[in-house]
Design an enzyme around this catalytic site. Structure first.
Site, PDB file in Angstrom:
ATOM      1  N   ASP A 322      88.148  20.712  28.899  1.00 51.51           N
ATOM      2  CA  ASP A 322      88.803  20.937  27.613  1.00 51.51           C
ATOM      3  C   ASP A 322      88.324  19.979  26.535  1.00 51.51           C
ATOM      4  OD1 ASP A 322      90.417  23.186  28.363  1.00 51.51           O
ATOM      5  OD2 ASP A 322      91.536  21.819  29.617  1.00 51.51           O
ATOM      6  N   GLY A 329      88.712  20.114  18.891  1.00 52.14           N
ATOM      7  CA  GLY A 329      89.086  19.797  17.507  1.00 52.14           C
ATOM      8  C   GLY A 329      90.054  20.805  16.920  1.00 52.14           C
ATOM      9  N   ALA A 404      94.676  27.663  24.610  1.00 56.17           N
ATOM     10  CA  ALA A 404      95.176  29.001  24.937  1.00 56.17           C
ATOM     11  C   ALA A 404      96.599  28.882  25.477  1.00 56.17           C
ATOM     12  CB  ALA A 404      94.234  29.719  25.900  1.00 56.17           C
ATOM     13  N   TYR A 406      97.871  26.643  27.572  1.00 56.91           N
ATOM     14  CA  TYR A 406      98.298  25.361  28.118  1.00 56.91           C
ATOM     15  C   TYR A 406      98.298  24.255  27.075  1.00 56.91           C
ATOM     16  CZ  TYR A 406      99.409  22.968  32.392  1.00 56.91           C
ATOM     17  OH  TYR A 406     100.087  22.310  33.392  1.00 56.91           O
TER      18      TYR A 406
END
Lengths: 675, 675
Positions: A322, A329, A404, A406
């Site tokens: 990630d 960003g 997304a 999480y």
């Protein structure tokens, strides 16, 4: 005024870097990915910091170079886009470094516009539309296309730049745009070629359970008929929210105890540090000192990986990095007052760039606040009955990302006893796929009808660049080990040995809590005047499970950093990323911490870096649905013979005057003000 | 009104028990140790609770028996005192059980009056006075005698009841009674025979360092000349307290969210439980339910041991069992508003008895309050940008004990997602002995001139009596284990297996964090309707170091409970204490959890008990001096497929209106109200 060398690029500097890059090209389109501060060599920065902390910086002081790293695609002629990286000297206003990175070697990090393209291309795809048609969605359901990185390519993928999408359906009938589409996963994964912008295939997912084959369609014709709503926005909860939670507020009538000056210089309770934000690492802290003494040169989240353990292809490609993959960003939350923190809050903004390279300010991406964390220290003199008790006040530097489904909240926490905690809170919605009615699975847990939450891991890496009273440091492993009863040395069997082992060569090391294994970062040229031992800080490696995937599989090979709990490497400028600079669609970790360790550098009394790896094996519970309660993980750095006493011994033990006592039975009818 | 069966003995009940005991004797002196509720058989209580929770308790309902356990010495004639234990039926007003415990078998727990006697006898001892004289204390220093349990006896001690004292000197010249005497340890340990009240010997302690012999005097004639003041009370700090910490208060304008009724019934955020206090275990929680569903029958601190690792005799006898040894009741702090907790606080009082058996109320020994612990859950919908974020509110039941130099805060913490955390915070002053000038030691760390803080361990045991949707439960060990890449079952190598092992027979089990080993307490007669798995709670064993002492030595043999991280035993009425009922001066753990496990009981689908063992190997840092910052240890119990969704999903996500934002640079001049 010249910017401080430990400040992030401003809007103006970012746009300047863009302009200088664009000036170097004609007749092509430049599509930007990231523009980041290219930190000056440490030698230049430390020379400057030495002057600064001595109060000797003047207008004439030689400042470190001010550089920007610009990553971008050059699109022109008939060729595929070429991925370039340039170093721009902002003072000299010229390009001082340039590299074309071949897709045969690495893929550039993802840009948010690629995700936007993916969503559009999938939605427009006639093939996709046909597949959706076959699924016979119930009336009132719309299709949701969720963009994901592709994970590692299979052999057949070659060096194509690919993206995948997870597909869900959303019940639109409530008229609420936030009805939870994750309750309705659809068994399709379209794959897009990022260069041609074409859907090259759509994977049809197995939806079976225990004993079913790993591939092949098994789902019912109308597969969503057994799914059910799983709402979390308060207005969609069938029974609403609980009504008996009374407000609890944090008040700081005299304001915060911290100051923020010079844009990013934070001072609080003898601590000082500078905070920057960038789109690769989020919040980064620099030049961390306590009472004027240097502790860390730099502290950052370096990378993380989230591999999924569902054996059925193509779920092995569900593996996010990630930080390294590049989307961070634009995934950082803009934190809102009174929800993400309590008390008096200072927010910091960040700078992001769009595909045209134009810098925009992203608001409130880092927050700074104080919190109370219970008793700090206490002692009651048994002879006099006098109790002295202090609270443990903490300073929190926080950023939160949404990827997304999480979210992760990352907290750098400083306490008055000179301890540093790096905390990660995992929350959000677990990643789910469709499962046929009545089935259960070895690959996850059924958290809602038709919804399988797949088993997965989260493995984080925190990069710690220490400067314990200077830049020449040594790591010493310390273990507490049993000693046999021995008439001469251990006559009553109660003695245990503390065994110390210097880490002489760069290496990956492991936690061993049964041996109470800790690692001390020491400065062997300075001795604690009380204990006679070297001054140092102690790192307690969280003994969490390392990567489970087979060491020979791609999921494992592209995350070599996740094979050890602690890496010790020799410092090298710009070596910041545990998983390597290029994780997107990688097959192997290259240039990451494993490679750095493999240099077998001498790390005794050197400028060195520690990389702490910890995580969570997450086999979902039903209680993780629809939004999971935070799972809290912490890494602790504490002084070990760095000071000559408890640094918090001078914290005042004043009574807090806002507290109230309730007497006798407490019933709901009693409001506090009456008590 | 009859007292609730899960309420502690009242003042009146305690005095009644005393009177009934005294009525059974004449011509002897009765000296009381403890009077505790003798909890009724679980079968009686659960029958009552079933009715209570069904709203069917009436004045006619058959109530469990109401019994008191009274422990006392009978002193008469020429015999040594005899230690007795009686069970008193308070409703029938008669003795229903009686036992004389021979000192050949066990010693009764210590009573505070024995410590008071010890201090007096040492001070009055001419032998002791002579030894002190030899030490040539500086002008203005007084001698402090600190009473300790004796630890395990050596062979030569026979079955005598002994106590030891650590000796310090206090600089009286400041005129402040709270000047820190631990900065001046003296190398003497007087030992008293509790029956004869005589000093039977005075041990002269070795004060050397590395390489010095284990016994024998080495210290200088005026040994305190190299020691130095180590103050912690604010008015004695040479430079005072830090002045830049601004107030941070917790306000609850509408009062707390909890209610307390019926004396000890706590209800908060769907939780309900009853709290009692007793002098053996401190705060105990009973009948813990969430949303009306039973989770735990009882939760308590069962025992702890603190063995010291200094190989030099007689330091092997520094080994406290701070619960089992019996001094706990009088060591519990009377908590003061606004120092030990913030917010709105409810205090509970306790009952203690003096040596004449008279009950007295001890104020504020348990506190109850709410706290905010950051984000509870959060999700931002990436399509709409809508963020829903809740705070994590917690309910804390706390008690704090001071054991001479040291303190522990024990917190039972409940959260809205139905999780339970048992937290221990270790603070206070580390136990120290004298060390000669300029020396260092393998047995500890020099934390102040002349002051050696000895290496030691703290090992806690939490007793968890589960009732997961009923009293027939099963413990299942679950591990996440790697699986080899295999064409058929694991074609991409990303799969890992969750291996489940039922614990069939009572046993001691260990943590294995590298396998992500957790233990689920399940009810195999109830299935989660969503996942199809048994309803349960998950216990994550803290993988801390177990007891290090040689397994064949006394320190180890009297703390068998500290050899495993988790014990699973079959429930047995009144089997509450991990280290056994009699730890004072024990040589072997008898009747503790190791014996319970050794019954090899069937624990599948049974009424069972879990005993979680965790701790801290504490090799002191200079920063632990003079009062150490809290070391925080936590045990977590979380629902695992017990509910059908995140139990906190209905927590409101209201904005907190007390928070404030500060804009731009923040300097000390800016007060919050202006921002």
């Amino acid at each position: 005024m010249a910017p401080h060398p430990l400040s992030a690029l401003s809007l103006g500097e970012t746009n300047l870097a863009r302009d200088i890059v664009k000036d170097g090209y004609s007749d092509v389109v430049i599509q930007f990915r990231q523009i980041l501060l290219h930190e000056p060599p440490k030698s230049q920065v430390t020379a400057f910091l030495d002057l600064e902390h001595a109060g000797k910086v003047t207008a004439e002081t030689l400042r470190p170079e001010r550089l920007a790293l610009v990553t971008y695609d050059v699109i022109g002629g008939s060729k595929f886009p070429e991925y370039h990286e340039s170093i721009i000297d902002l003072r000299e206003r010229k390009r001082v470094g340039h590299e074309v990175v071949s897709a045969d070697t690495h893929h550039g990090s993802l840009a948010i516009h690629e995700f936007e393209t993916l969503v559009q291309v999938v939605q427009d795809s006639p093939l996709f539309q046909a597949k959706i048609q076959e699924l016979a969605l119930p009336e009132g359901f719309e299709v949701v296309v969720e963009p994901w990185p592709y994970g590692a390519p299979d052999a057949a993928d070659g060096r194509k730049r690919l993206f995948q999408a997870l597909i869900f359906a959303r019940d639109t009938r409530s008229g609420n745009a936030d009805s939870n589409f994750y309750a309705y996963p659809l068994p399709l994964i379209p794959v897009m070629d990022a260069h041609t912008k074409e859907i090259i295939r759509i994977e049809e997912l197995a939806t079976g359970g225990k004993g079913d084959p790993l591939t092949g369609k098994t789902h019912a014709a109308r597969l969503l008929d057994h799914n059910a709503a799983s709402e979390y926005v308060p207005e969609l909860l069938p029974e609403g929210t609980r009504q008996d939670l009374k407000p609890l507020g944090v008040v700081q009538p005299d304001g915060p105890s911290f100051s923020v000056t010079d844009g990013n210089l934070i001072q609080w309770q003898k601590w000082s540090m500078r905070a920057t934000f960038n789109s690769r690492e989020g919040a980064v802290l620099h030049d961390i000192r306590y009472d004027g003494r240097s502790i860390l040169y730099r502290l950052s989240m370096s990378d993380m990986t989230v591999p999924y353990a569902d054996a059925r292809p193509p779920f092995h490609r569900k593996q996010a990095f990630d930080f390294g993959d590049g989307g961070l960003g634009h995934c950082v939350n803009n934190l809102a007052l009174g929800c993400d923190c309590l008390g008096v809050i200072k927010y910091f903004d960040g700078v992001l760039v769009g595909s045209d390279g134009t810098a925009t300010e992203t608001k409130n991406v880092i927050c700074l606040h104080e919190q109370d964390n219970g008793i700090g220290w206490k002692h009651t003199n048994w002879r006099t009955g006098r109790a002295v008790v202090t609270r443990r006040r903490e300073l929190v530097v926080q950023f939160i990302i949404t990827l997304a489904n999480y979210e992760y909240a990352f907290n750098f926490i400083f306490d008055q006893a000179a301890g540093i905690t790096v905390e990660s809170r995992a929350t959000g919605i677990v990643s789910v796929v469709h499962i046929d009615e009545g089935k259960t699975s070895d690959y996850g847990n059924v958290v809602s009808p038709g919804v399988l939450a797949q088993n997965h891991q989260h493995v984080f890496c925190v990069r710690i660049d220490p400067a314990i009273d200077g830049h020449k440091n040594t790591v010493v492993q310390e273990e507490s080990l049993p000693v046999r009863l021995d008439k001469r040395t251990n006559p009553n069997g109660n003695f245990y040995e503390i065994r110390k082992t210097e880490i002489a060569t760069s290496a990956g090391l492991d936690a061993a809590p049964h041996n109470n294994r800790i690692f001390k970062i020491q400065n062997h040229s300075k001795t604690n005047p009380i204990s006679g031992r070297p001054v140092g800080y102690k790192l307690t490696p969280p003994p969490t499970q390392l990567l489970l995937a087979d060491p020979n599989c791609t999921q494992s090979r592209r995350a070599l950093f996740a094979r050890h709990h602690l890496w010790v490497t020799k410092y090298k400028d710009h070596e910041l990323y545990a998983g390597g600079k290029y994780t997107l669609q990688s097959s192997l970790e290259v240039g990451g911490v494993a490679d750095a360790a493999a240099r077998n550098d001498d790390v005794l009394d050197q400028d060195l870096v520690l990389w702490s790896v910890f995580g969570l094996t997450h086999n979902p519970r039903v209680e993780d649905w629809p939004v999971m309660p935070v799972e809290i993980m912490q890494l602790h750095l504490t002084p070990a013979d760095f000071f000559t006493r408890n640094p918090a011994i001078d914290v005042p033990s004043n009574k807090d005057l806002t507290s109230k006592q309730v007497m006798g039975d407490v019933t709901e009818a009693i409001a506090c003000c009456k008590l």
